[in-house]
Design a protein around this motif. Structure first.
Motif, PDB file in Angstrom:
ATOM      1  N   ALA A   1       0.260   2.709   6.618  1.00 25.38           N
ATOM      2  CA  ALA A   1      -0.462   2.025   5.542  1.00 25.38           C
ATOM      3  C   ALA A   1       0.317   2.070   4.231  1.00 25.38           C
ATOM      4  N   LEU A   2       0.973   3.179   3.954  1.00 25.99           N
ATOM      5  CA  LEU A   2       1.805   3.270   2.750  1.00 25.99           C
ATOM      6  C   LEU A   2       2.930   2.238   2.788  1.00 25.99           C
ATOM      7  N   HIS A   3       3.564   2.108   3.943  1.00 31.73           N
ATOM      8  CA  HIS A   3       4.644   1.129   4.078  1.00 31.73           C
ATOM      9  C   HIS A   3       4.101  -0.298   4.068  1.00 31.73           C
ATOM     10  N   SER A   4       2.934  -0.486   4.638  1.00 28.94           N
ATOM     11  CA  SER A   4       2.322  -1.813   4.629  1.00 28.94           C
ATOM     12  C   SER A   4       2.010  -2.238   3.199  1.00 28.94           C
ATOM     13  N   TYR A   5       1.470  -1.326   2.426  1.00 36.01           N
ATOM     14  CA  TYR A   5       1.190  -1.619   1.013  1.00 36.01           C
ATOM     15  C   TYR A   5       2.482  -1.975   0.275  1.00 36.01           C
ATOM     16  N   GLY A   6       3.542  -1.195   0.516  1.00 36.46           N
ATOM     17  CA  GLY A   6       4.826  -1.461  -0.132  1.00 36.46           C
ATOM     18  C   GLY A   6       5.397  -2.813   0.255  1.00 36.46           C
ATOM     19  N   ALA A   7       5.324  -3.142   1.536  1.00 39.05           N
ATOM     20  CA  ALA A   7       5.862  -4.428   2.001  1.00 39.05           C
ATOM     21  C   ALA A   7       5.087  -5.590   1.405  1.00 39.05           C
ATOM     22  N   ILE A   8       3.772  -5.524   1.478  1.00 35.81           N
ATOM     23  CA  ILE A   8       2.945  -6.630   0.973  1.00 35.81           C
ATOM     24  C   ILE A   8       3.110  -6.778  -0.534  1.00 35.81           C
TER      25      ILE A   8
ATOM     26  N   SER B   1      12.655  -3.476   4.538  1.00 35.82           N
ATOM     27  CA  SER B   1      12.797  -2.076   4.960  1.00 35.82           C
ATOM     28  C   SER B   1      11.439  -1.459   5.283  1.00 35.82           C
ATOM     29  N   HIS B   2      10.444  -1.748   4.444  1.00 33.84           N
ATOM     30  CA  HIS B   2       9.083  -1.259   4.721  1.00 33.84           C
ATOM     31  C   HIS B   2       8.577  -1.826   6.046  1.00 33.84           C
ATOM     32  N   THR B   3       8.853  -3.092   6.282  1.00 34.16           N
ATOM     33  CA  THR B   3       8.385  -3.736   7.508  1.00 34.16           C
ATOM     34  C   THR B   3       9.051  -3.124   8.731  1.00 34.16           C
ATOM     35  N   GLU B   4      10.322  -2.808   8.641  1.00 32.95           N
ATOM     36  CA  GLU B   4      11.010  -2.138   9.751  1.00 32.95           C
ATOM     37  C   GLU B   4      10.345  -0.801  10.056  1.00 32.95           C
ATOM     38  N   GLU B   5       9.941  -0.093   9.000  1.00 34.20           N
ATOM     39  CA  GLU B   5       9.260   1.191   9.194  1.00 34.20           C
ATOM     40  C   GLU B   5       7.878   0.967   9.818  1.00 34.20           C
ATOM     41  N   ILE B   6       7.179  -0.084   9.389  1.00 37.33           N
ATOM     42  CA  ILE B   6       5.871  -0.406   9.971  1.00 37.33           C
ATOM     43  C   ILE B   6       6.023  -0.668  11.465  1.00 37.33           C
ATOM     44  N   LEU B   7       7.051  -1.406  11.847  1.00 34.22           N
ATOM     45  CA  LEU B   7       7.267  -1.700  13.264  1.00 34.22           C
ATOM     46  C   LEU B   7       7.527  -0.421  14.059  1.00 34.22           C
ATOM     47  N   LYS B   8       8.245   0.517  13.479  1.00 32.79           N
ATOM     48  CA  LYS B   8       8.462   1.810  14.140  1.00 32.79           C
ATOM     49  C   LYS B   8       7.135   2.560  14.283  1.00 32.79           C
ATOM     50  N   VAL B   9       6.328   2.535  13.220  1.00 30.73           N
ATOM     51  CA  VAL B   9       5.025   3.206  13.266  1.00 30.73           C
ATOM     52  C   VAL B   9       4.143   2.566  14.330  1.00 30.73           C
ATOM     53  N   LEU B  10       4.168   1.240  14.417  1.00 28.50           N
ATOM     54  CA  LEU B  10       3.376   0.555  15.444  1.00 28.50           C
ATOM     55  C   LEU B  10       3.866   0.924  16.843  1.00 28.50           C
ATOM     56  N   ASP B  11       5.181   1.112  17.002  1.00 30.79           N
ATOM     57  CA  ASP B  11       5.715   1.589  18.289  1.00 30.79           C
ATOM     58  C   ASP B  11       5.086   2.931  18.643  1.00 30.79           C
ATOM     59  N   TRP B  12       5.198   3.894  17.721  1.00 32.41           N
ATOM     60  CA  TRP B  12       4.692   5.241  17.981  1.00 32.41           C
ATOM     61  C   TRP B  12       3.172   5.255  18.144  1.00 32.41           C
ATOM     62  N   THR B  13       2.502   4.416  17.390  1.00 29.53           N
ATOM     63  CA  THR B  13       1.044   4.350  17.502  1.00 29.53           C
ATOM     64  C   THR B  13       0.647   3.801  18.868  1.00 29.53           C
TER      65      THR B  13
END
Length: 160
Positions: free
Chosen positions: A19-26, A132-144
């Motif tokens: 969510a932190l990265h999603s906020y940053g990306a948006i 960069s935030h979006t790349e991190e979100i995609l990693k988080v979605l992988d792990w989730t």
């Protein structure tokens, strides 16, 4: 029971981090919103890119919010009846958002690069930060997604 609580606690942490990265990306992408809307009036490709940017960011944020809500509910109320089924549904929701996001933000089809190897755009600092935030979100979605698979398997085998 303690194993499921640890899994759900991990999911809560992952969703919060995402969510932190999603906020940053948006937030960073919104900097270019008016320019993108103007370009979309004149170019079908720009319109498609704007639409995809909005839907992929929204899908990621919604999946993270749903995962957070489900994990908190299961953590606080226990994995009562159909916990394994709920976990399987959440796995499907998160995996769908992840696939949608990777389809747009990932490497072009046929290229074996990872999303992290995208070339930053010159003079587009906030866009590059959003990427960069979006790349991190995609990693988080992988792990989730993986965490919901584990939760579903444990829930089904343990009868939660």
């Amino acid at each position: 029971m303690i194993l499921m609580q640890l899994i759900h606690l991990t999911q809560v942490a992952l969703a919060g981090y995402g969510a932190l990265h999603s906020y940053g990306a948006i937030t960073n992408l919104r900097t270019y919103e008016s320019t993108a809307e103007k370009a979309a009036r004149y170019s079908n490709e720009a319109e498609r890119q704007l639409h995809e940017t909005r839907t992929t960011q929204g899908a990621g944020a919604a999946a993270l919010a749903a995962s957070l809500g489900a994990a908190l509910h299961l953590l606080l109320n226990g994995s009562a009846f159909q916990g394994g089924l709920r976990a399987a549904v959440m796995m499907a929701v998160v995996a769908a958002a992840r696939a949608h996001g990777r389809g747009f933000w990932g490497p072009p089809r046929g290229e074996g690069r990872t999303a992290g190897e995208k070339v930053p755009l010159p003079k587009m600092g906030r866009y590059n930060e959003a990427q960069s935030h979006t790349e991190e979100i995609l990693k988080v979605l992988d792990w989730t997604t993986y965490s919901w698979i584990v939760a579903a398997m444990v829930g089904i085998f343990r009868g939660y």
